[in-house]
Write a protein that holds these residues in place. Sequence first.
Motif, short mmCIF file in Angstrom:
data_model
loop_
_atom_site.label_atom_id
_atom_site.label_comp_id
_atom_site.label_asym_id
_atom_site.label_seq_id
_atom_site.Cartn_x
_atom_site.Cartn_y
_atom_site.Cartn_z
N LEU A 300 0.83 -1.20 0.00
CA LEU A 300 0.00 0.00 0.00
C LEU A 300 0.87 1.26 0.00
CD1 LEU A 300 -2.77 1.36 0.21
CD2 LEU A 300 -2.64 1.06 2.69
N ALA A 301 1.91 1.26 0.82
CA ALA A 301 2.79 2.43 0.88
C ALA A 301 3.50 2.65 -0.45
CB ALA A 301 3.80 2.26 2.01
N HIS A 302 3.98 1.55 -1.05
CA HIS A 302 4.66 1.67 -2.34
C HIS A 302 3.70 2.17 -3.42
CE1 HIS A 302 7.34 0.76 -5.66
NE2 HIS A 302 6.39 0.02 -6.21
N LYS A 303 2.47 1.70 -3.37
CA LYS A 303 1.50 2.11 -4.38
C LYS A 303 1.17 3.59 -4.25
CE LYS A 303 -0.88 0.61 -7.84
NZ LYS A 303 -0.19 0.00 -8.99
N MET A 304 1.06 4.07 -3.04
CA MET A 304 0.77 5.47 -2.84
C MET A 304 1.91 6.35 -3.33
SD MET A 304 -1.02 5.30 0.93
CE MET A 304 -1.41 7.05 0.95
N GLU A 305 3.15 5.91 -3.11
CA GLU A 305 4.30 6.67 -3.60
C GLU A 305 4.34 6.67 -5.13
OE1 GLU A 305 7.73 5.00 -1.86
OE2 GLU A 305 7.26 5.69 0.19
N SER A 306 4.09 5.49 -5.72
CA SER A 306 4.15 5.40 -7.19
C SER A 306 3.04 6.21 -7.85
CB SER A 306 4.07 3.94 -7.62
OG SER A 306 2.84 3.37 -7.21
N VAL A 307 1.86 6.24 -7.21
CA VAL A 307 0.74 7.00 -7.78
C VAL A 307 1.04 8.48 -7.75
CG1 VAL A 307 -1.65 7.66 -7.35
CG2 VAL A 307 -1.01 5.26 -7.35
N SER A 308 1.61 8.96 -6.64
CA SER A 308 1.94 10.38 -6.55
C SER A 308 2.98 10.79 -7.58
CB SER A 308 2.42 10.71 -5.14
OG SER A 308 3.60 9.98 -4.85
N SER A 309 3.99 9.93 -7.82
CA SER A 309 5.02 10.24 -8.81
C SER A 309 4.46 10.16 -10.23
CB SER A 309 6.21 9.30 -8.66
OG SER A 309 5.80 7.96 -8.84
N SER A 310 3.57 9.19 -10.48
CA SER A 310 2.99 9.04 -11.82
C SER A 310 2.07 10.20 -12.16
CB SER A 310 2.21 7.72 -11.92
OG SER A 310 1.13 7.73 -11.02
#
Length: 913
Positions: A300-310
Amino acid sequence: MIVDKEMYPSQEDLLYEEEVLRNPFSLKLWWRYLIARSDAPFKKRFVIYERALKALPGSYKLWYAYLRERLDLVRNLPVTHSLFQALNNTFERALVTMHKMPRIWIMYLQTLTDQKLLARTRHTFDRALCALPVTQHDRIWEPYLVFVSQKGVPIETSLRVYRRYLKYDPTHIEDFIEFLVNSSLWQEAAERLASVLNDDEFYSIKGKTKHRLWLELCDLLTRHATEVSGLNVDAIIRGGIRKFTDEVGRLWTSLAEYYIRRNLHEKARDIFEEGIMTVVTVRDFSVIFDSYSQFEESMLAHKMESVSSSDEEEEGEEENDVDDDEDVRLDLNLSVAKLEKKILNGFWLHDTKDIDLRIARLEDLINRRPELANSVLLRQNPHNVEQWHRRVKLFEGNPTKQILTYTEAVRTVDPNKAVGKPHTLWVNFARLYENHKDVANARVIFDKAVQVNYKTVDHLATLYCEWAEMELRHKNFKGALDLMRRATAEPSVEVKRRVAADGSEPVQIKLYKSLRLWTFYVDLEESLGTLESTRSVYERILDLRIATPQIILNYAFLLEEHKYFEDAFKVYERGVKIFKYPHVKDIWVTYLSKFVKRYGKTKLERARELFEHAVETAPADAVKPLYLQYAKLEEDYGLAKRAMKVYDQATKAVPNNEKLSMYEIYIARAAEIFGVPKTREIYEQAIESGLPDKDVKAMCLKYADLEKSLGEIDRSRGIFVFASQFADPRSDGDFWNKWHEFEVQHGNEDTFREMLRIKRSVSASYSQTHFILPEYMMQKDQRLNLDDARDKLKQAGVAEDEMAALERQLAPAASNAKDSSRKVGFVSAGVESQTDGGIKAPANHEDIELPEGSDSDEDEKVEIAQKDVPSAVFGGLVHKRDEAEKDGEEQNKDKDDDSRLGALERIKRQKRA
């Protein structure tokens, strides 16, 4: 060539030079020469060594000493020094003749290793292995492996050397595996480790077990999932899970980690779920659940970081994109990832913004934890009833899941293997339907429940009782009675015969003898049925011989309520015949109290017979209340004389620990009915009845108080004298204080002195008894009286003390056999002894012969005035005394007549008598 003068032989060397020239092939001479010149410079010794080796090239001793000295010479020099080359040449010359000597090879190889000459060192190791026999290869391989493990040695060279070494000694494969792991050669390390585990004959020289090697392989495969290929990691780890049950949780997490490292996250999630659903211990479950939840949180944490960068990248791309209608497939500058992203943009299966879904997954996992933990406990023991109840509570508020859980529970739990009470599952299952107003289905559940073969009859009986209670709650009274009649019906003979032929007897066959069922049934009949139906149920219980004392009492109370008193008494009679003590105690007490209350004086003889029968059958510890009830009957409706007789019987029947209280009641009732003087006989009887010492002492004190209140000071003093033998002055201070107060108030100097003398005598007797007798005989509740103590002392050979001897001299001799049984110093309430002249005298022996040095004046005579006690105080004792005097006179007269007759006449009279 110019030679230094130092190299020439000196005058001291001439002797040794002559000897070696005379015999150059003698090692002894050369060695003595070298020892003599041990202090000379190495250059001179170098010449001597070279000359000696030229003469004796095959001498190991010379070569070894020479090489050692050359090694010491270059020890502190850099490896680039020219002396190292000379040293290497010397080793080569030595090996021409010393090639079979492993020590020379080892020295040479160690020197080359220190010089970091990789190629030359490797070739020299190979030459050594070729030159030496196989039995000495161990000495070469050890430094060889150290050499190839050094930094700077090519990995391929090291691998080749290790592989050659494993051909020589395969048992050291663990060293090779460690080398591969340290060299980050994960593929070959995993293959070698797997081959070791597949070898059933493998024995670890490092003491590692197969379990530890298996865990090492699993860790290797999971941590380097991308570097290792060609092995079925899933099958390997699952095999470990099946084989090593104590590390199941760790192995499941290792398998999931393997898939995580290979970016197969959904597969890893499936592995976590499978592990949670298969483990059977809470410890393994905790390991897997913690790893699972940590995985979901990290994803979940990784997904939130990747979504913000994308999102930032998409904003930049939107600014750069000018023409959205252009076909992206024709853009050759796009990478595969960007092409895929642009093509699948907007497709719902390719939506990367699934944060809400991942949050929901994490919340669902946390909410499922109690259910999953309960599943683990049920896998440990599916027949644990308590865990099924807890599982149902987890689904509170969800009736559908509760019903499914109950259905699974009653199908799974075997009543014969169940831990707990399996019938409670059926009861709660039916109650669930009842709470939701579905009584029809609740009846169906109960009907199925009573057909199950439970372990005990009580479980089945409880089900019927719960079923009937449910019918009562819904006002179906007739249905409840019919249900209990059905449950208590005895199976037919045909059914019993058929069950006996099968060999396994279900609990339904024995249900009709369940006391719990009958108790519930009779309560229903009392509430809903008629008297006749209730009586028939009670009679049926008695016929089946399953009645309890409480059922007998209830039956009798029922008959009494309906005025059937004689029938109630018949029930009591049946009860006292059926049961024994202590169960029959309550029946007897209730029966006798009801009978006395009902008839009182009208059927006195029948009541007496009942009481006599009751006290005959009762044990000693339960007879006291019956005797008290019996005596109360005689006092209220019978004769006082019979009441006293009952009290007298009670004092003999009760155990020793209750005799004192019984005598106190006896004395109190006798004083109230017949007067205080009547109690004297009872006191005497109590004191002589064998009470414990402490009770005898208490009774004597009460007796003494009575005599003192009546004015009989001498009698009271005599009782104190008698009781003194039971009172140790060191522990029974209350007794001696009371006697002291008595003598101060009513005594004189002589009586007080006599009290002190007795106190000293008793104290001395107890002291000797304590020293001689065993400790258990001197315990407070088992204390011996003084006569027994003296007998023990005599048997032990201890002389009687002077005070005790003086007391025995002063004690009067008994006149007849009856009086001789009385204890020393005791004064009876009646006339006890006679003087030599036959004159009756009161039984008081307080006359003491004082010694000649007495303080009293012999000529002085003190007259003590005595006041006659009224005869009314003594009651019937006066008549008894007169009768005793008459009998005594007649006996004396008969004796005088017999003395005048001849012997023949006396014998005839005795025969006629």
